[in-house]
Scaffold this motif. Structure first.
Motif, PDB file in Angstrom:
ATOM      1  N   VAL A 161       1.951 -34.888   5.601  1.00 36.47           N
ATOM      2  CA  VAL A 161       2.935 -35.396   4.643  1.00 36.47           C
ATOM      3  C   VAL A 161       4.050 -34.367   4.444  1.00 36.47           C
ATOM      4  CG1 VAL A 161       3.302 -36.116   2.257  1.00 36.47           C
ATOM      5  CG2 VAL A 161       1.284 -36.904   3.496  1.00 36.47           C
ATOM      6  N   ALA A 162       3.679 -33.111   4.238  1.00 34.64           N
ATOM      7  CA  ALA A 162       4.689 -32.059   4.041  1.00 34.64           C
ATOM      8  C   ALA A 162       5.586 -31.941   5.277  1.00 34.64           C
ATOM      9  CB  ALA A 162       4.008 -30.723   3.739  1.00 34.64           C
ATOM     10  N   ASN A 163       4.971 -31.954   6.447  1.00 33.25           N
ATOM     11  CA  ASN A 163       5.751 -31.833   7.680  1.00 33.25           C
ATOM     12  C   ASN A 163       6.687 -33.017   7.870  1.00 33.25           C
ATOM     13  OD1 ASN A 163       4.579 -29.400   8.313  1.00 33.25           O
ATOM     14  ND2 ASN A 163       3.088 -30.269   9.710  1.00 33.25           N
ATOM     15  N   SER A 164       6.224 -34.196   7.489  1.00 37.72           N
ATOM     16  CA  SER A 164       7.060 -35.385   7.611  1.00 37.72           C
ATOM     17  C   SER A 164       8.316 -35.251   6.745  1.00 37.72           C
ATOM     18  CB  SER A 164       6.256 -36.622   7.198  1.00 37.72           C
ATOM     19  OG  SER A 164       7.051 -37.772   7.246  1.00 37.72           O
TER      20      SER A 164
ATOM     21  N   ASN B 223       1.822 -36.262  14.755  1.00 36.08           N
ATOM     22  CA  ASN B 223       1.500 -36.697  13.402  1.00 36.08           C
ATOM     23  C   ASN B 223       2.760 -36.996  12.597  1.00 36.08           C
ATOM     24  OD1 ASN B 223      -0.303 -37.371  11.376  1.00 36.08           O
ATOM     25  ND2 ASN B 223      -0.585 -35.283  10.675  1.00 36.08           N
ATOM     26  N   VAL B 224       3.732 -36.101  12.675  1.00 34.50           N
ATOM     27  CA  VAL B 224       4.986 -36.307  11.945  1.00 34.50           C
ATOM     28  C   VAL B 224       5.685 -37.574  12.435  1.00 34.50           C
ATOM     29  CG1 VAL B 224       7.332 -35.396  11.645  1.00 34.50           C
ATOM     30  CG2 VAL B 224       5.361 -33.902  11.312  1.00 34.50           C
ATOM     31  N   THR B 225       5.758 -37.741  13.740  1.00 36.34           N
ATOM     32  CA  THR B 225       6.428 -38.915  14.301  1.00 36.34           C
ATOM     33  C   THR B 225       5.695 -40.193  13.907  1.00 36.34           C
ATOM     34  OG1 THR B 225       7.211 -37.564  16.148  1.00 36.34           O
ATOM     35  CG2 THR B 225       7.288 -39.953  16.436  1.00 36.34           C
ATOM     36  N   ALA B 226       4.365 -40.172  13.963  1.00 32.09           N
ATOM     37  CA  ALA B 226       3.584 -41.351  13.573  1.00 32.09           C
ATOM     38  C   ALA B 226       3.800 -41.696  12.110  1.00 32.09           C
ATOM     39  CB  ALA B 226       2.100 -41.111  13.848  1.00 32.09           C
TER      40      ALA B 226
ATOM     41  N   GLN C  49      11.564 -28.443  15.063  1.00 35.14           N
ATOM     42  CA  GLN C  49      11.822 -27.332  14.150  1.00 35.14           C
ATOM     43  C   GLN C  49      10.703 -27.245  13.125  1.00 35.14           C
ATOM     44  OE1 GLN C  49      13.927 -29.650  15.151  1.00 35.14           O
ATOM     45  NE2 GLN C  49      15.996 -28.849  15.455  1.00 35.14           N
ATOM     46  N   THR C  50      10.274 -28.397  12.646  1.00 35.37           N
ATOM     47  CA  THR C  50       9.164 -28.444  11.692  1.00 35.37           C
ATOM     48  C   THR C  50       7.888 -27.899  12.316  1.00 35.37           C
ATOM     49  OG1 THR C  50      10.144 -30.348  10.573  1.00 35.37           O
ATOM     50  CG2 THR C  50       7.771 -29.974  10.234  1.00 35.37           C
TER      51      THR C  50
END
Length: 141
Positions: free
Chosen positions: A19-22, A81-84, A32-33
């Motif tokens: 969640v934080a990375n998203s 995970n971020v992309t999903a 970058q994340t």
């Protein structure tokens, strides 16, 4: 009991990290994340290592080179995970992640890959994985 506690903590922190990375990636981009996340993870692990004071580095030479790439998998985990999460949300992303983890760990245990002791899989394991997949499908639609 201790193993279960650490598993639950790990699962909770994977979700919080996703969640934080998203949120971060919306401002600066996904790779970058991933870079920032890997770097801050390294710093945290280094700080904890200094407190634990475990100086057991002698066995490092015995570790297979392939296994040393395990940390690099983290960049792909973060990106995926971020992309999903951006596409399908936190709940479905986490559910699908767990299904993928379970499926691969099932194969690793069953086949004894990576030097793991082979585990015999029985009907309850198959039913459990099937139920999880069914749950994710129901959750999605």
């Amino acid at each position: 009991m201790r193993g279960s506690l650490f598993a639950f903590l790990g699962g909770a922190f994977i979700t919080l990290q996703g969640v934080a990375n998203s949120r971060i990636s919306q401002d600066i981009g996904t790779w970058q994340t991933a870079t920032i996340t890997q770097f801050t993870g390294f710093i945290m692990a280094l700080i904890l290592l200094m407190f634990v004071r475990d100086r057991n580095w002698k066995g490092l030479k015995q570790v297979k080179k392939l296994y040393l790439a395990g940390g690099a998998f983290g960049a792909i985990v973060i990106f995926s995970n971020v992309t999903a999460i951006h596409y399908v949300g936190v709940t479905f992303s986490t559910s699908a992640l767990l299904i993928a983890q379970l499926g691969l760990t099932f194969l690793i245990d069953r086949n004894g890959w990576f030097g793991m002791v082979k585990q015999k899989m029985r009907l309850p394991q198959f039913i459990g994985i099937g139920m999880m997949i069914a749950g994710v499908v129901i959750l999605r639609y």
